[in-house]
Design a protein around this motif. Sequence first.
Motif, PDB file in Angstrom:
ATOM      1  N   ALA A 379       0.830  -1.207   0.000  1.00 15.82           N
ATOM      2  CA  ALA A 379       0.000   0.000   0.000  1.00 15.82           C
ATOM      3  C   ALA A 379       0.867   1.260   0.000  1.00 15.82           C
ATOM      4  N   GLU A 380       1.954   1.242   0.782  1.00 10.95           N
ATOM      5  CA  GLU A 380       2.865   2.390   0.837  1.00 10.95           C
ATOM      6  C   GLU A 380       3.536   2.616  -0.518  1.00 10.95           C
ATOM      7  N   GLU A 381       3.941   1.531  -1.180  1.00  8.37           N
ATOM      8  CA  GLU A 381       4.585   1.634  -2.495  1.00  8.37           C
ATOM      9  C   GLU A 381       3.633   2.241  -3.517  1.00  8.37           C
ATOM     10  N   ILE A 382       2.368   1.813  -3.488  1.00  7.72           N
ATOM     11  CA  ILE A 382       1.376   2.318  -4.441  1.00  7.72           C
ATOM     12  C   ILE A 382       1.130   3.803  -4.210  1.00  7.72           C
ATOM     13  N   CYS A 383       0.959   4.188  -2.963  1.00 10.41           N
ATOM     14  CA  CYS A 383       0.709   5.600  -2.639  1.00 10.41           C
ATOM     15  C   CYS A 383       1.909   6.478  -3.005  1.00 10.41           C
ATOM     16  N   ALA A 384       3.117   5.965  -2.781  1.00 10.33           N
ATOM     17  CA  ALA A 384       4.332   6.721  -3.130  1.00 10.33           C
ATOM     18  C   ALA A 384       4.422   6.915  -4.642  1.00 10.33           C
ATOM     19  N   ALA A 385       4.091   5.863  -5.391  1.00 12.73           N
ATOM     20  CA  ALA A 385       4.120   5.960  -6.854  1.00 12.73           C
ATOM     21  C   ALA A 385       3.077   6.956  -7.353  1.00 12.73           C
ATOM     22  N   GLU A 386       1.902   6.966  -6.724  1.00 13.97           N
ATOM     23  CA  GLU A 386       0.840   7.894  -7.121  1.00 13.97           C
ATOM     24  C   GLU A 386       1.234   9.342  -6.813  1.00 13.97           C
ATOM     25  N   GLU A 387       1.856   9.561  -5.654  1.00 16.35           N
ATOM     26  CA  GLU A 387       2.314  10.904  -5.287  1.00 16.35           C
ATOM     27  C   GLU A 387       3.399  11.387  -6.256  1.00 16.35           C
ATOM     28  N   LYS A 388       4.276  10.475  -6.646  1.00 13.17           N
ATOM     29  CA  LYS A 388       5.329  10.812  -7.608  1.00 13.17           C
ATOM     30  C   LYS A 388       4.714  11.221  -8.942  1.00 13.17           C
ATOM     31  N   THR A 389       3.683  10.503  -9.356  1.00 13.57           N
ATOM     32  CA  THR A 389       2.999  10.811 -10.613  1.00 13.57           C
ATOM     33  C   THR A 389       2.332  12.182 -10.536  1.00 13.57           C
ATOM     34  N   ASP A 390       1.697  12.483  -9.410  1.00 18.02           N
ATOM     35  CA  ASP A 390       1.077  13.802  -9.231  1.00 18.02           C
ATOM     36  C   ASP A 390       2.121  14.910  -9.324  1.00 18.02           C
ATOM     37  N   HIS A 391       3.277  14.674  -8.704  1.00 16.77           N
ATOM     38  CA  HIS A 391       4.366  15.666  -8.742  1.00 16.77           C
ATOM     39  C   HIS A 391       4.827  15.896 -10.181  1.00 16.77           C
ATOM     40  N   TYR A 392       5.014  14.805 -10.915  1.00 16.42           N
ATOM     41  CA  TYR A 392       5.436  14.934 -12.311  1.00 16.42           C
ATOM     42  C   TYR A 392       4.400  15.697 -13.135  1.00 16.42           C
ATOM     43  N   GLU A 393       3.118  15.427 -12.880  1.00 15.51           N
ATOM     44  CA  GLU A 393       2.078  16.129 -13.652  1.00 15.51           C
ATOM     45  C   GLU A 393       2.166  17.628 -13.402  1.00 15.51           C
ATOM     46  N   ASP A 394       2.384  18.036 -12.162  1.00 22.11           N
ATOM     47  CA  ASP A 394       2.468  19.460 -11.827  1.00 22.11           C
ATOM     48  C   ASP A 394       3.632  20.140 -12.541  1.00 22.11           C
ATOM     49  N   ILE A 395       4.832  19.564 -12.401  1.00 20.30           N
ATOM     50  CA  ILE A 395       6.016  20.240 -12.954  1.00 20.30           C
ATOM     51  C   ILE A 395       6.046  20.152 -14.476  1.00 20.30           C
ATOM     52  N   GLY A 424      -1.843  13.802 -18.380  1.00 18.43           N
ATOM     53  CA  GLY A 424      -3.145  13.692 -17.722  1.00 18.43           C
ATOM     54  C   GLY A 424      -3.615  12.253 -17.663  1.00 18.43           C
ATOM     55  N   ASP A 425      -3.394  11.506 -18.763  1.00 20.27           N
ATOM     56  CA  ASP A 425      -3.779  10.087 -18.785  1.00 20.27           C
ATOM     57  C   ASP A 425      -2.946   9.272 -17.801  1.00 20.27           C
ATOM     58  N   PHE A 426      -1.646   9.534 -17.745  1.00 20.01           N
ATOM     59  CA  PHE A 426      -0.796   8.787 -16.814  1.00 20.01           C
ATOM     60  C   PHE A 426      -1.181   9.084 -15.354  1.00 20.01           C
ATOM     61  N   GLU A 427      -1.513  10.336 -15.079  1.00 24.19           N
ATOM     62  CA  GLU A 427      -1.911  10.691 -13.709  1.00 24.19           C
ATOM     63  C   GLU A 427      -3.197   9.962 -13.320  1.00 24.19           C
ATOM     64  N   ARG A 428      -4.147   9.860 -14.251  1.00 24.32           N
ATOM     65  CA  ARG A 428      -5.401   9.177 -13.958  1.00 24.32           C
ATOM     66  C   ARG A 428      -5.192   7.675 -13.772  1.00 24.32           C
ATOM     67  N   ILE A 429      -4.256   7.093 -14.540  1.00 23.07           N
ATOM     68  CA  ILE A 429      -3.970   5.661 -14.379  1.00 23.07           C
ATOM     69  C   ILE A 429      -3.476   5.385 -12.961  1.00 23.07           C
ATOM     70  N   SER A 430      -2.593   6.258 -12.440  1.00 21.20           N
ATOM     71  CA  SER A 430      -2.093   6.052 -11.072  1.00 21.20           C
ATOM     72  C   SER A 430      -3.229   6.200 -10.052  1.00 21.20           C
ATOM     73  N   ASP A 431      -4.153   7.117 -10.333  1.00 23.07           N
ATOM     74  CA  ASP A 431      -5.319   7.264  -9.443  1.00 23.07           C
ATOM     75  C   ASP A 431      -6.143   5.975  -9.411  1.00 23.07           C
ATOM     76  N   HIS A 432      -6.304   5.341 -10.569  1.00 26.46           N
ATOM     77  CA  HIS A 432      -7.057   4.084 -10.620  1.00 26.46           C
ATOM     78  C   HIS A 432      -6.317   2.981  -9.860  1.00 26.46           C
ATOM     79  N   GLY A 433      -4.976   3.050  -9.846  1.00 31.75           N
ATOM     80  CA  GLY A 433      -4.203   2.103  -9.041  1.00 31.75           C
ATOM     81  C   GLY A 433      -4.518   2.257  -7.565  1.00 31.75           C
ATOM     82  N   VAL A 434      -4.610   3.520  -7.111  1.00 30.47           N
ATOM     83  CA  VAL A 434      -4.970   3.778  -5.709  1.00 30.47           C
ATOM     84  C   VAL A 434      -6.402   3.328  -5.431  1.00 30.47           C
ATOM     85  N   ASN A 435      -7.303   3.532  -6.408  1.00 32.24           N
ATOM     86  CA  ASN A 435      -8.690   3.082  -6.236  1.00 32.24           C
ATOM     87  C   ASN A 435      -8.773   1.568  -6.076  1.00 32.24           C
TER      88      ASN A 435
END
Length: 581
Positions: A379-395, A424-435
Amino acid sequence: MDIFDILTMLGGLCLFLFGMDVMGQALERRAGGALRTLLGRLTSNRLAGLLTGLCVTAVIQSSSATTVMVVGFVNSALMTLRQAIGVIMGANIGTTVTAWILSLGGISGDNLLLQLLKPTSFTPVLALIGIIMTMTGKGSKRRDTGTILLGFATLMFGMDTMSDAVSGLADVPAFQQMFILFKNPILGVLAGAILTAIIQSSSASVGILQALAVTGQVSLGAAIPIIMGQNIGTCITALLSSFGTNKNARRAALVHLSFNVIGTTLCLILFSVVKYLFMPPLFDNAANFISIAVAHSVFNVFCTVVLFPMAGFLEKLVIRLVPDSKEKDAVAELDERLLATPPIALQRSHNLVVEMMEASLSALRGGIKSLRGYSSELAEEICAAEEKTDHYEDILGTYLVKLSSRQISASDNAEAAKLLRMIGDFERISDHGVNLLKSAEEMNEKKIKFTEAAEGELDVILGAANEILELTHRAFADNDIDAALSVEPLEQVIDILKEKLRAQHIGRMQRGECTIDAGFVWSDLLTNIGRTSDHCSNIAACVIDMASNNMNLHESIRAFRNESPNFRTKFEEYSKKYTIA
């Protein structure tokens, strides 16, 4: 020389600098792919770095721009300090091309061929061709080529205007005295360094010196120290750009300064010995366009030949000047200095989108894995990967918008737009991973179990989801068009599977074979997997569009579905592979 001559000289100088800037930017856009190729071939071999610096500077006509780019590379960890040294040395040789181009203005003679070679003879023709190509060109490459010709014509016209305006200075005693003063080598070096630091271009300052040479008052002995000083003055741009960077980037800027200061010192000593011991008459001769270009080239090539074997010494010197500290050096993910060279900035953005994709797909795969065996570590690995994806989307979103606002080629602009869509698509894919992870957590907390039939169906659709992720990875990371073309038929199969599995689970609930809670979780799983496959389809379509220079994403998908025989073949293949009873 009166006030009108001064105004004419200033106008010529402005046209000269403007033409150089326009031509350099157009050359950069026109050679965008070549610049990316040169960067890709860069190795730890110093000679390869030297040739790269030489070629890039010859293309973009600015050693300052090249060294700023190098500082950005080092700050982003795209280049090591050792590689940077070779590139910086090569840039010093590449910048001599401008002086040779400008030396065409010094051609004289009554011969028809010589007259045709004079810029005043052929630049009007180039300007005419350039304006026609710019105004009528349908493709960006044609318009960029026209802009290069217009920039060159403006540069040469400005140079000619400047030369004509300053010709009256030959009769001004104060001007004569100034260049007699510059025969002192140290004063000449200072004058060249200050002028170049002000206009931040050694190529431009050499052009100004060539324009002043038409007065006949600039001796070769006075011009050579000024040329030496110009190489020191051009370092100001890289030094200013290094503020706020990491240690290695600051070291790269200091390599540029150290290389030019040491080279100038050695040449100044040699020049002074020759001048005061042997007093060659050549140094008293009036400098001209050609002799200045020759002196500029000889000086830069000599410095490189002498100091190239001392690259290791330069590296140790700057490491001593900027020592290591206990704090870990930060690496800039997207350095704004690279925006000055849009093709390189776009390549860096593309590389970072690949890293974003890795994090995004890792989050989704982790979510799938959690359905088969939940753990807090996973769970920690998935959340860390999702946070990393969010960071990449921002920058990346901010950086690509800035890049798109610059003057870039149509192909680079289209690629930047595609990357903006993809992140945007990659960020949403990571969100679905968290879901999916949340569904796994709910099943774990509530002890929800699927029926044996449901487990078998879940294996089928999860297998299809894993395959579409693998195809999407290959399509984007490797630019694999075959993999991209395989995504859409598999996405269609997943959509059909999703509806079948939803209907069959409703039947099981109606028969009382599974609980309402299990039904809600099942519905969420199918929704997230279906939407993930939709995002994979969007990404694959973008890859196909990039290959075919098409901007219409939905048109590409529709055309592939309706017209491609490969679609039907792949669809039938995946339908057989992922089937349920």
